[in-house]
Design a protein around this motif. Sequence first.
Motif, PDB file in Angstrom:
ATOM      1  N   GLU A  10      46.860  34.940  23.095  1.00  0.00           N
ATOM      2  CA  GLU A  10      46.712  36.100  23.961  1.00  0.00           C
ATOM      3  C   GLU A  10      45.040  34.834  24.835  1.00  0.00           C
ATOM      4  O   GLU A  10      45.498  35.395  26.027  1.00  0.00           O
ATOM      5  CB  GLU A  10      46.354  37.154  23.614  1.00  0.00           C
ATOM      6  CG  GLU A  10      46.045  38.020  25.105  1.00  0.00           C
ATOM      7  CD  GLU A  10      46.932  38.339  26.292  1.00  0.00           C
ATOM      8  OE1 GLU A  10      46.283  38.861  27.364  1.00  0.00           O
ATOM      9  OE2 GLU A  10      48.636  38.259  25.848  1.00  0.00           O
ATOM     10  N   LYS A  11      44.568  34.819  23.864  1.00  0.00           N
ATOM     11  CA  LYS A  11      42.811  33.941  24.415  1.00  0.00           C
ATOM     12  C   LYS A  11      43.414  33.254  25.667  1.00  0.00           C
ATOM     13  O   LYS A  11      42.704  32.791  26.019  1.00  0.00           O
ATOM     14  CB  LYS A  11      42.370  34.383  23.400  1.00  0.00           C
ATOM     15  CG  LYS A  11      40.397  33.632  24.135  1.00  0.00           C
ATOM     16  CD  LYS A  11      40.172  34.738  24.947  1.00  0.00           C
ATOM     17  CE  LYS A  11      38.694  34.513  25.618  1.00  0.00           C
ATOM     18  NZ  LYS A  11      38.237  35.356  26.591  1.00  0.00           N
ATOM     19  N   ILE A  12      44.493  31.904  24.705  1.00  0.00           N
ATOM     20  CA  ILE A  12      44.454  31.000  25.333  1.00  0.00           C
ATOM     21  C   ILE A  12      44.956  31.215  26.753  1.00  0.00           C
ATOM     22  O   ILE A  12      44.631  30.156  27.906  1.00  0.00           O
ATOM     23  CB  ILE A  12      45.313  30.031  24.695  1.00  0.00           C
ATOM     24  CG1 ILE A  12      44.942  29.642  23.280  1.00  0.00           C
ATOM     25  CG2 ILE A  12      46.164  28.354  24.804  1.00  0.00           C
ATOM     26  CD1 ILE A  12      46.009  28.943  21.926  1.00  0.00           C
ATOM     27  N   LYS A  13      45.708  32.164  26.954  1.00  0.00           N
ATOM     28  CA  LYS A  13      46.941  32.584  28.430  1.00  0.00           C
ATOM     29  C   LYS A  13      45.591  33.139  29.396  1.00  0.00           C
ATOM     30  O   LYS A  13      45.698  32.646  30.904  1.00  0.00           O
ATOM     31  CB  LYS A  13      47.810  33.954  27.635  1.00  0.00           C
ATOM     32  CG  LYS A  13      48.915  33.941  29.517  1.00  0.00           C
ATOM     33  CD  LYS A  13      49.588  34.903  28.984  1.00  0.00           C
ATOM     34  CE  LYS A  13      50.842  34.891  30.358  1.00  0.00           C
ATOM     35  NZ  LYS A  13      52.088  36.230  30.172  1.00  0.00           N
ATOM     36  N   GLU A  14      44.436  33.578  28.881  1.00  0.00           N
ATOM     37  CA  GLU A  14      43.352  34.187  29.746  1.00  0.00           C
ATOM     38  C   GLU A  14      43.169  33.136  29.950  1.00  0.00           C
ATOM     39  O   GLU A  14      42.235  33.028  31.766  1.00  0.00           O
ATOM     40  CB  GLU A  14      42.771  35.481  28.676  1.00  0.00           C
ATOM     41  CG  GLU A  14      43.587  36.604  28.832  1.00  0.00           C
ATOM     42  CD  GLU A  14      41.983  36.932  27.415  1.00  0.00           C
ATOM     43  OE1 GLU A  14      41.144  37.097  27.519  1.00  0.00           O
ATOM     44  OE2 GLU A  14      42.981  38.119  27.100  1.00  0.00           O
ATOM     45  N   ILE A  15      42.864  32.376  29.349  1.00  0.00           N
ATOM     46  CA  ILE A  15      41.719  30.721  29.541  1.00  0.00           C
ATOM     47  C   ILE A  15      42.424  30.348  30.818  1.00  0.00           C
ATOM     48  O   ILE A  15      42.050  29.484  31.544  1.00  0.00           O
ATOM     49  CB  ILE A  15      41.040  29.958  28.967  1.00  0.00           C
ATOM     50  CG1 ILE A  15      40.249  30.631  27.308  1.00  0.00           C
ATOM     51  CG2 ILE A  15      40.769  28.996  28.748  1.00  0.00           C
ATOM     52  CD1 ILE A  15      39.896  30.207  26.706  1.00  0.00           C
TER      53      ILE A  15
END
Length: 84
Positions: A10-15
């Motif tokens: 999820e954090k990767i997608k946000e970035i």
Amino acid sequence: MSTITADQAEKIKEIVCEILEIDEAELTEESLFADDHGADSLRSIEILAALEKEFGLVIDQAELSRMVNLKGVYDVVQDAAAAR
């Protein structure tokens, strides 16, 4: 071999969405950053640098060729984490 967690994914997608300036709903694991979202090579380098900073990894710039979509980014982060 290390696998990324749901939180990390999820954090990767946000970035990626923040750097590409797109809504998370527009990004799928297979959509291509350049072809589908208009990203240039500078955006790819920004993504790589942000991932290194967020996860404390070192990612070789040669990996940029794999980072053409979200799935590729997940794979690169997973491989970099496993290599630590």
